[in-house]
Design a protein around this motif. Structure first.
Motif, PDB file in Angstrom:
ATOM      1  N   SER A  57       0.811  -1.215   0.000  1.00 25.63           N
ATOM      2  CA  SER A  57       0.000   0.000   0.000  1.00 25.63           C
ATOM      3  C   SER A  57       0.849   1.272   0.000  1.00 25.63           C
ATOM      4  CB  SER A  57      -0.929   0.010   1.218  1.00 25.63           C
ATOM      5  OG  SER A  57      -0.157   0.016   2.406  1.00 25.63           O
ATOM      6  N   HIS A  58       2.164   1.145   0.129  1.00 29.79           N
ATOM      7  CA  HIS A  58       3.040   2.317   0.145  1.00 29.79           C
ATOM      8  C   HIS A  58       3.440   2.716  -1.266  1.00 29.79           C
ATOM      9  CE1 HIS A  58       4.568   1.552   4.502  1.00 29.79           C
ATOM     10  NE2 HIS A  58       3.336   1.995   4.462  1.00 29.79           N
ATOM     11  N   HIS A  59       3.676   4.005  -1.436  1.00 26.70           N
ATOM     12  CA  HIS A  59       4.237   4.481  -2.692  1.00 26.70           C
ATOM     13  C   HIS A  59       5.682   4.014  -2.788  1.00 26.70           C
ATOM     14  CE1 HIS A  59       0.811   6.953  -3.650  1.00 26.70           C
ATOM     15  NE2 HIS A  59       0.818   7.406  -2.412  1.00 26.70           N
ATOM     16  N   VAL A  60       6.217   3.988  -3.987  1.00 25.93           N
ATOM     17  CA  VAL A  60       7.584   3.523  -4.207  1.00 25.93           C
ATOM     18  C   VAL A  60       8.575   4.330  -3.367  1.00 25.93           C
ATOM     19  CG1 VAL A  60       9.436   3.280  -5.917  1.00 25.93           C
ATOM     20  CG2 VAL A  60       7.104   2.633  -6.506  1.00 25.93           C
ATOM     21  N   GLY A  61       8.409   5.645  -3.319  1.00 24.89           N
ATOM     22  CA  GLY A  61       9.328   6.497  -2.568  1.00 24.89           C
ATOM     23  C   GLY A  61       9.362   6.151  -1.088  1.00 24.89           C
ATOM     24  N   VAL A  62       8.210   5.852  -0.513  1.00 25.84           N
ATOM     25  CA  VAL A  62       8.148   5.472   0.903  1.00 25.84           C
ATOM     26  C   VAL A  62       8.828   4.126   1.109  1.00 25.84           C
ATOM     27  CG1 VAL A  62       6.590   4.872   2.809  1.00 25.84           C
ATOM     28  CG2 VAL A  62       6.057   6.809   1.321  1.00 25.84           C
ATOM     29  N   THR A  63       8.606   3.196   0.201  1.00 27.71           N
ATOM     30  CA  THR A  63       9.248   1.886   0.294  1.00 27.71           C
ATOM     31  C   THR A  63      10.763   2.029   0.213  1.00 27.71           C
ATOM     32  OG1 THR A  63       7.310   0.826  -0.698  1.00 27.71           O
ATOM     33  CG2 THR A  63       9.368  -0.413  -0.733  1.00 27.71           C
ATOM     34  N   VAL A  64      11.248   2.865  -0.709  1.00 27.38           N
ATOM     35  CA  VAL A  64      12.698   3.112  -0.832  1.00 27.38           C
ATOM     36  C   VAL A  64      13.234   3.720   0.454  1.00 27.38           C
ATOM     37  CG1 VAL A  64      14.463   4.498  -2.020  1.00 27.38           C
ATOM     38  CG2 VAL A  64      12.713   3.280  -3.338  1.00 27.38           C
ATOM     39  N   GLU A  65      12.513   4.679   1.017  1.00 25.38           N
ATOM     40  CA  GLU A  65      12.959   5.317   2.257  1.00 25.38           C
ATOM     41  C   GLU A  65      13.027   4.307   3.409  1.00 25.38           C
ATOM     42  OE1 GLU A  65      11.893   9.158   5.077  1.00 25.38           O
ATOM     43  OE2 GLU A  65      10.395   8.438   3.659  1.00 25.38           O
ATOM     44  N   LEU A  66      11.996   3.499   3.568  1.00 28.81           N
ATOM     45  CA  LEU A  66      11.982   2.495   4.637  1.00 28.81           C
ATOM     46  C   LEU A  66      13.115   1.479   4.465  1.00 28.81           C
ATOM     47  CD1 LEU A  66       8.140   1.852   4.847  1.00 28.81           C
ATOM     48  CD2 LEU A  66       9.558   2.991   6.577  1.00 28.81           C
ATOM     49  N   ALA A  67      13.317   1.037   3.244  1.00 22.37           N
ATOM     50  CA  ALA A  67      14.372   0.056   2.983  1.00 22.37           C
ATOM     51  C   ALA A  67      15.753   0.665   3.223  1.00 22.37           C
ATOM     52  CB  ALA A  67      14.257  -0.464   1.549  1.00 22.37           C
ATOM     53  N   THR A  68      15.949   1.903   2.801  1.00 24.65           N
ATOM     54  CA  THR A  68      17.233   2.578   2.993  1.00 24.65           C
ATOM     55  C   THR A  68      17.520   2.771   4.474  1.00 24.65           C
ATOM     56  OG1 THR A  68      16.967   3.678   0.865  1.00 24.65           O
ATOM     57  CG2 THR A  68      18.593   4.616   2.357  1.00 24.65           C
ATOM     58  N   GLU A  69      16.514   3.149   5.242  1.00 28.60           N
ATOM     59  CA  GLU A  69      16.685   3.307   6.693  1.00 28.60           C
ATOM     60  C   GLU A  69      17.031   1.972   7.350  1.00 28.60           C
ATOM     61  OE1 GLU A  69      13.044   5.074   8.047  1.00 28.60           O
ATOM     62  OE2 GLU A  69      13.556   7.041   7.229  1.00 28.60           O
TER      63      GLU A  69
END
Length: 91
Positions: A57-69
């Motif tokens: 349900s997350h946008h790609v940018g949010v997924t990238v941010e969560l994964a990077t963190e």
């Protein structure tokens, strides 16, 4: 018997395959860099599991941010940004 893997498990498998593949000039099973080893890539791949699991349900940018963190907290360096950017749109 057919296995049903979670999105996070599939992302983790992709990270492991990418990390262990022999790549001239890059870290792989037989080559480490000063301060960066295969273990860093494997640990980062494991950390990405939670970031990608259940994030449909997350946008790609949010997924990238969560994964990077998650990657940064796990290994303290950018070992898997390329795989994050490759996998996040697919998730």
């Amino acid at each position: 018997m057919r296995h049903h893997y979670s999105t996070g498990q599939l992302a983790n498998i992709a990270c492991i395959w990418e990390a262990v593949a022999r790549k001239p000039g890059n870290v792989h099973r037989s080559a480490d860099f000063a301060g960066t080893t295969l273990d860093h890539f494997l640990l980062a791949g494991t950390a990405l599991h939670d970031a990608f699991n259940g994030r449909l349900s997350h946008h790609v940018g949010v997924t990238v941010e969560l994964a990077t963190e998650s990657m940064a907290q796990s290994v303290g360096q950018n070992t898997s940004l390329g795989i994050i950017l490759a996998v996040a749109p697919l998730v």
